[in-house]
Design a protein around this motif. Structure first.
Motif, PDB file in Angstrom:
ATOM      1  N   ILE A  52     -23.396 -34.224  40.430  1.00 45.39           N
ATOM      2  CA  ILE A  52     -22.810 -35.565  40.330  1.00 45.39           C
ATOM      3  C   ILE A  52     -21.585 -35.536  39.409  1.00 45.39           C
ATOM      4  N   VAL A  53     -21.711 -34.872  38.277  1.00 48.13           N
ATOM      5  CA  VAL A  53     -20.592 -34.777  37.335  1.00 48.13           C
ATOM      6  C   VAL A  53     -19.442 -33.977  37.959  1.00 48.13           C
ATOM      7  N   LEU A  54     -19.769 -32.914  38.659  1.00 47.64           N
ATOM      8  CA  LEU A  54     -18.726 -32.112  39.316  1.00 47.64           C
ATOM      9  C   LEU A  54     -18.011 -32.917  40.398  1.00 47.64           C
ATOM     10  N   GLU A  55     -18.759 -33.726  41.138  1.00 45.52           N
ATOM     11  CA  GLU A  55     -18.145 -34.561  42.173  1.00 45.52           C
ATOM     12  C   GLU A  55     -17.165 -35.556  41.553  1.00 45.52           C
ATOM     13  N   LYS A  56     -17.517 -36.092  40.402  1.00 43.69           N
ATOM     14  CA  LYS A  56     -16.591 -36.994  39.702  1.00 43.69           C
ATOM     15  C   LYS A  56     -15.346 -36.233  39.268  1.00 43.69           C
ATOM     16  N   GLU A  57     -15.541 -35.018  38.795  1.00 46.66           N
ATOM     17  CA  GLU A  57     -14.439 -34.194  38.290  1.00 46.66           C
ATOM     18  C   GLU A  57     -13.436 -33.851  39.398  1.00 46.66           C
ATOM     19  N   VAL A  58     -13.945 -33.536  40.601  1.00 49.82           N
ATOM     20  CA  VAL A  58     -13.035 -33.185  41.708  1.00 49.82           C
ATOM     21  C   VAL A  58     -12.643 -34.406  42.534  1.00 49.82           C
ATOM     22  N   GLY A  59     -13.317 -35.522  42.313  1.00 45.95           N
ATOM     23  CA  GLY A  59     -12.997 -36.744  43.056  1.00 45.95           C
ATOM     24  C   GLY A  59     -13.528 -36.731  44.473  1.00 45.95           C
ATOM     25  N   LYS A  64     -14.962 -25.305  48.002  1.00 45.78           N
ATOM     26  CA  LYS A  64     -14.154 -24.216  47.450  1.00 45.78           C
ATOM     27  C   LYS A  64     -12.713 -24.686  47.250  1.00 45.78           C
ATOM     28  N   LYS A  65     -12.195 -25.402  48.246  1.00 48.89           N
ATOM     29  CA  LYS A  65     -10.815 -25.898  48.180  1.00 48.89           C
ATOM     30  C   LYS A  65     -10.630 -26.834  46.980  1.00 48.89           C
ATOM     31  N   ASN A  66     -11.554 -27.779  46.801  1.00 53.62           N
ATOM     32  CA  ASN A  66     -11.457 -28.718  45.678  1.00 53.62           C
ATOM     33  C   ASN A  66     -11.607 -28.022  44.328  1.00 53.62           C
ATOM     34  N   LEU A  67     -12.465 -27.021  44.270  1.00 59.38           N
ATOM     35  CA  LEU A  67     -12.625 -26.269  43.015  1.00 59.38           C
ATOM     36  C   LEU A  67     -11.362 -25.471  42.698  1.00 59.38           C
ATOM     37  N   ASN A  68     -10.725 -24.924  43.720  1.00 63.78           N
ATOM     38  CA  ASN A  68      -9.471 -24.191  43.491  1.00 63.78           C
ATOM     39  C   ASN A  68      -8.384 -25.122  42.955  1.00 63.78           C
ATOM     40  N   LYS A  69      -8.330 -26.349  43.485  1.00 64.62           N
ATOM     41  CA  LYS A  69      -7.362 -27.344  42.982  1.00 64.62           C
ATOM     42  C   LYS A  69      -7.655 -27.663  41.524  1.00 64.62           C
ATOM     43  N   LEU A  70      -8.933 -27.841  41.210  1.00 56.86           N
ATOM     44  CA  LEU A  70      -9.346 -28.154  39.844  1.00 56.86           C
ATOM     45  C   LEU A  70      -8.989 -26.997  38.908  1.00 56.86           C
ATOM     46  N   LEU A  71      -9.203 -25.781  39.363  1.00 54.93           N
ATOM     47  CA  LEU A  71      -8.869 -24.607  38.554  1.00 54.93           C
ATOM     48  C   LEU A  71      -7.371 -24.560  38.257  1.00 54.93           C
TER      49      LEU A  71
END
Length: 116
Positions: A52-59, A64-71
């Protein structure tokens, strides 16, 4: 619902209670990510709270794509975001161990497999 706690996940790894090596590696990566996460953000107690917290963080959906953007975002100011970047790197490694494209599904599948 995905209420597998990190303590329980740790115990399962210690007791080698996984069906296959890749599930065990996924569990280890989740613990690595949570450990780094705990150093910089609010603490989370189980896989559901973490996703849930990760979903908020990436919106949205944690892919994988969203995590790469976050990175990329964290890497712009790596001195301030070192733990965040570490967490995201551990999570990205999970996608190399599965064909699944969403982290929530990976967490859910792992939880289902370890119910005893």
């Amino acid at each position: 619902m995905n209420n597998l706690t990190f303590d329980k996940l740790f115990d399962l790894i210690e007791e080698n209670r996984f069906v296959n090596e890749s599930d065990k590696k996924i569990a280890e990566k989740i613990l690595e990510a949570e450990n780094d996460w705990g150093d910089w953000k609010t603490s989370v107690n189980n896989l559901n709270e973490f996703i849930i917290v990760l979903e908020k963080e990436v919106g949205g959906t944690v892919t994988k794509k969203n995590l790469n953007k976050l990175l990329k975002k964290y890497n712009r100011n790596i001195t301030q975001n070192m733990w965040e970047a570490e967490t995201v790197c551990s999570l990205l490694e999970i996608f190399e161990l599965t064909k699944e494209t969403e982290l929530r599904k990976i967490f859910n599948e792992l939880t289902e497999k370890v119910k005893t």
